[in-house]
Design a protein around this motif. Structure first.
Motif, mmCIF file in Angstrom:
data_model
loop_
_atom_site.group_PDB
_atom_site.id
_atom_site.type_symbol
_atom_site.label_atom_id
_atom_site.label_comp_id
_atom_site.label_asym_id
_atom_site.label_seq_id
_atom_site.Cartn_x
_atom_site.Cartn_y
_atom_site.Cartn_z
ATOM 1 N N MET A 1 0.932 -1.071 -0.155
ATOM 2 C CA MET A 1 0.014 -0.066 0.066
ATOM 3 C C MET A 1 0.729 1.225 0.004
ATOM 4 N N SER A 2 0.403 2.352 -0.646
ATOM 5 C CA SER A 2 1.212 3.587 -0.692
ATOM 6 C C SER A 2 0.190 4.723 -0.242
ATOM 7 N N LEU A 3 1.029 5.661 0.259
ATOM 8 C CA LEU A 3 0.115 6.900 1.050
ATOM 9 C C LEU A 3 0.975 8.157 0.459
ATOM 10 N N TYR A 4 0.291 9.183 -0.167
ATOM 11 C CA TYR A 4 1.367 10.301 -0.627
ATOM 12 C C TYR A 4 0.292 11.513 -0.514
ATOM 13 N N TYR A 5 1.070 12.681 -0.213
ATOM 14 C CA TYR A 5 0.503 13.904 -0.304
ATOM 15 C C TYR A 5 0.029 14.264 -1.785
ATOM 16 N N ARG A 6 -1.046 14.996 -2.034
ATOM 17 C CA ARG A 6 -1.140 15.467 -3.478
ATOM 18 C C ARG A 6 -2.550 16.306 -3.396
ATOM 19 N N HIS A 7 -2.443 17.237 -3.889
ATOM 20 C CA HIS A 7 -3.787 18.260 -3.886
ATOM 21 C C HIS A 7 -4.590 17.779 -4.951
ATOM 22 N N TYR A 8 -5.931 17.567 -4.783
ATOM 23 C CA TYR A 8 -6.775 17.160 -5.862
ATOM 24 C C TYR A 8 -8.204 18.120 -5.350
ATOM 25 N N PRO A 9 -9.132 18.132 -6.564
ATOM 26 C CA PRO A 9 -10.239 18.483 -5.867
ATOM 27 C C PRO A 9 -10.835 17.541 -4.981
ATOM 28 N N PRO A 10 -11.331 17.962 -3.701
ATOM 29 C CA PRO A 10 -12.133 17.053 -2.917
ATOM 30 C C PRO A 10 -13.413 16.471 -3.121
ATOM 31 N N ASN A 11 -13.764 15.418 -2.589
ATOM 32 C CA ASN A 11 -15.275 14.821 -2.563
ATOM 33 C C ASN A 11 -15.905 15.339 -1.627
ATOM 34 N N PHE A 12 -17.161 15.882 -2.189
ATOM 35 C CA PHE A 12 -18.245 16.460 -1.294
ATOM 36 C C PHE A 12 -19.251 15.309 -1.164
ATOM 37 N N GLN A 166 -7.666 7.629 2.328
ATOM 38 C CA GLN A 166 -7.912 8.666 1.181
ATOM 39 C C GLN A 166 -9.120 9.570 1.770
ATOM 40 N N ASP A 167 -10.048 9.020 2.184
ATOM 41 C CA ASP A 167 -11.135 9.711 2.607
ATOM 42 C C ASP A 167 -10.753 10.646 3.734
ATOM 43 N N LEU A 168 -9.999 10.191 4.920
ATOM 44 C CA LEU A 168 -9.533 11.211 5.901
ATOM 45 C C LEU A 168 -8.894 12.184 5.269
ATOM 46 N N GLY A 169 -8.107 11.945 4.291
ATOM 47 C CA GLY A 169 -7.288 13.266 3.818
ATOM 48 C C GLY A 169 -7.913 13.629 2.629
#
Length: 215
Positions: A1-12, A166-169
């Motif tokens: 599993m991989s986790l990484y910082y990346r800005h993207y349009p959040p899901n509402f 991913q949902d938390l971030g």
């Protein structure tokens, strides 16, 4: 599993009590670009898009980065995932059992020449020992079950943990599951199943031939 910082349009979603928290998280993350990858025996981090640093000690990796590079403690999250969910020992036991099975298969008799009652040579291949065949079948069957449980467990747990992280971030953290690792795991399971079916068919065929010969 991989986790990484990346800005993207959040899901509402209407289920979100405070959709604006994504803005606060984005402000905390800032320009961080750290990537964390979790394996069976260690963790690898890429703090700035360069080379990866790998270790089985998350604390030593955390000491190599600054607060700005990992503001949401992804290294700690990855370490918790590895320690609490990743369990490689079933696969290790399965490999050992499969090795002993192949050792038994190597004892099966091969083709050799014999002289018949007419004095002519012919190629014959004796049937393998039934007890040895049954032991080999039992070993490879247990190994297949262990691999199935391990791969299914790791796959399910990785997908679930990846989705939750991913949902938390939301809007600032991306996650993924290692496709190559999953393919190799399921491919290994498929090979063990083929060997299991082959041994089972061989044992049943020999038993049927013995019955027909006795009759």
């Amino acid at each position: 599993m991989s986790l990484y910082y990346r800005h993207y349009p959040p899901n509402f979603d209407p289920a979100q009590v405070d959709p604006g928290v994504t803005t606060a998280i984005a402000n905390i993350v800032g320009q961080a670009m750290l990537e964390v990858r979790v394996g069976y025996f260690g963790i690898c981090i890429n703090p700035d898009g360069g080379s990866f640093l790998c270790s089985n000690n998350a604390s030593s990796l955390a000491g190599q980065v600054s607060v700005d590079q990992d503001p949401l403690n992804l290294i700690w999250v990855a370490s918790t995932f590895k320690d609490s969910i990743v369990f490689p020992y079933l696969i290790i036991v399965a490999i050992i059992l499969a090795f002993f099975c192949f050792v038994l298969l190597a004892t099966f008799p091969g083709w050799h020449e014999e002289i018949d009652e007419r004095g002519s040579e012919r190629d014959v291949k004796p049937f393998p020992s039934r007890p040895v065949s049954q032991v080999a079948l039992a070993l490879i069957f247990v190994a297949s079950v262990f691999v199935l449980v391990s791969v299914l467990w790791q796959h399910t747990a990785s997908v679930a943990a990846s989705t939750i992280a991913q949902d938390l971030g939301n809007g600032s953290v991306k996650s993924g599951v290692g496709t190559s690792a999953m393919i190799l795991g399921w491919f290994g399971f498929a090979l063990l199943i083929i060997v299991t079916i082959g041994l089972l068919v061989m044992i049943l065929s020999i038993s049927l031939l013995d019955r027909l010969t006795d009759e």
